[in-house]
Design an enzyme around this catalytic site. Structure first.
Site, PDB file in Angstrom:
ATOM      1  CE  LYS A 101      -4.228  -1.761   0.151  1.00 25.23           C
ATOM      2  NZ  LYS A 101      -5.244  -1.512  -0.893  1.00 25.23           N
ATOM      3  CD  GLU A 123     -10.439   3.527   0.962  1.00 29.53           C
ATOM      4  OE1 GLU A 123      -9.663   2.673   0.455  1.00 29.53           O
ATOM      5  OE2 GLU A 123     -10.421   4.721   0.633  1.00 29.53           O
ATOM      6  CB  SER A 388      -0.184  -8.113  -1.474  1.00 28.76           C
ATOM      7  OG  SER A 388      -1.105  -8.923  -0.766  1.00 28.76           O
TER       8      SER A 388
END
Length: 405
Positions: A101, A123, A388
């Site tokens: 991210k 969010e 990830s």
């Protein structure tokens, strides 16, 4: 390379088009006020993404702050247990903050500084986007509001604490199912009330244009690195690439490096408890075309035509739609989208931990589970998994709900 009439030599420049569409998916479906705000963001991004200064600064941040490039690990013991196929993992769990991210959060926050914004709004579901956004805000000296469903707050307490330590304001969302979809609703509403001073940094390749484009571009570093590293390690390309898909940022970043190669690509959605509506979040597998959160894509719909309730053991995947580019690649047949359920995912979570010393995020464990099945089917060859994120955030939840296997 052409695939079903699409030229993948120029694909990343051709899509999305000037209106933000990947074929018929994408676009900008928001109020007139927010349409102007999206146009402002798009104009700023199209300017800054070609700036030598911006590119150099982002590269410096990736190297000196994020710790990029992240490595590829050969999963030798796991591979040997499955047969002759060799499994490899792109280690985004080793990116600063523990997931992919931060790749787009640092880019979005740098864009916010360029635009003179004072606050970033985000969010989060599993909390990784929220942590990454809080990290980027702290780095650049920006205010940060993170909207998170109450259910996810309870599941992801370690990440909530991290966001708060980093100085973010974590705002619980209790409406509806109180998970990711409701968090997005609340973040959009907050942004609409203060778009002059803030920017909504969407956490995936979803939302109105230019966010699917921007997040893909910032995440493409994953696939670009992985392709170069894999060829250097093995002398050839992988036979298959596998990544999990919720909104689809980690997968789109990985896929971007291989779309123009003779490589099979698999996007894995969460089947959850099963195929009944409300028991999964596999929109590309079971959904139909529809508009939500400002973009047109494939979504799971309830009886009223609105977003259906969704479920996944992975908080970062329980979203009732998927990025418009994923819908487009599905229709083209360039990427095969498939599903993995909760039980297979948790088994893969423990298997990777025990055999390789890597505790994966539950989201990433979906990709690991599918790669393990794929290895048994292929018989020989190689599979590259996008790992990830790391599973620190999930350990308490897994132990309390599944025990130690």
């Amino acid at each position: 390379m052409y695939f079903n009439g699409t030229n993948f030599d120029t694909y990343l420049k051709d899509y999305p088009d000037e209106k933000g569409y990947f074929g018929r998916y994408g676009g900008v479906y928001v109020s007139p006020e927010l349409t102007a705000a999206m146009a402002e963001i798009a104009d700023a991004y199209y300017t800054i993404c070609k700036s030598r200064k911006f590119i150099a600064e982002l590269r410096r941040i990736r190297k000196e702050f994020q710790g990029r490039p992240t490595p590829i690990s050969h999963l030798e013991r796991l591979s040997a247990s499955l047969g002759n196929v060799q499994l490899y993992a792109k280690r985004e769990d080793l990116n600063h903050t523990g997931a992919h991210k931060l790749n787009h959060c640092m880019g979005e926050a740098l864009l916010a500084k360029y635009m003179g914004k004072k606050k970033v709004i985000a969010e989060t579901g599993a909390g990784q986007h929220g942590v990454a956004m809080a990290t980027a805000a702290a780095y650049f000296g920006l205010q940060c509001d993170v909207y998170m469903g109450q259910v996810d707050i309870e599941k992801q307490a370690p990440n909530v604490a991290r966001m708060q330590i980093l100085g973010a304001n974590v705002i619980p969302v209790t409406e509806g199912l109180a998970t990711l979809k409701e968090a997005v609703d609340a973040a959009f509403a907050a942004y609409a009330a203060d778009y002059t001073n803030s920017i909504y940094c969407i956490g995936s390749v979803v939302g109105p244009h230019p966010f699917p484009l921007m997040v893909r571009d910032f995440q493409a570093v994953v696939g670009i690195e992985a392709r170069e590293q894999f060829v250097e390690m093995t002398g050839e390309l992988p036979d298959a690439v596998v990544a999990c898909v919720g909104g689809g940022s980690n997968s789109m970043g990985m896929f971007a490096g291989f779309l123009n190669d003779p490589v099979k690509i698999y996007g894995i959605e969460p089947l959850g408890r099963g195929p009944a509506l409300g028991d999964h979040a596999a929109s590309l597998q079971y959904g139909t075309e529809g508009v939500m959160h400002g973009f047109n894509s494939i979504m799971l719909k309830g009886a009223d035509g609105g977003p259906a309730p969704v479920y996944s053991v992975a908080s970062g995947l329980d979203y009732p739609s998927s990025g418009p580019e994923h819908a487009f690649l599905r229709d083209l047949g360039r990427v095969k989208y498939d599903v993995v359920g909760d039980e297979e995912t948790i088994d893969a979570f423990f298997t990777l931990s025990r055999m390789e010393g890597i505790i994966p995020a539950i989201e990433s464990a979906h990709a690991v589970a599918y790669a393990m099945k794929l290895a048994k089917e292929m018989g020989r060859g190689s599979v590259l998994i996008n790992l990830s994120g790391r599973g620190d955030k999930d350990m308490d939840y897994v132990i309390s709900h599944y025990g130690i296997r």
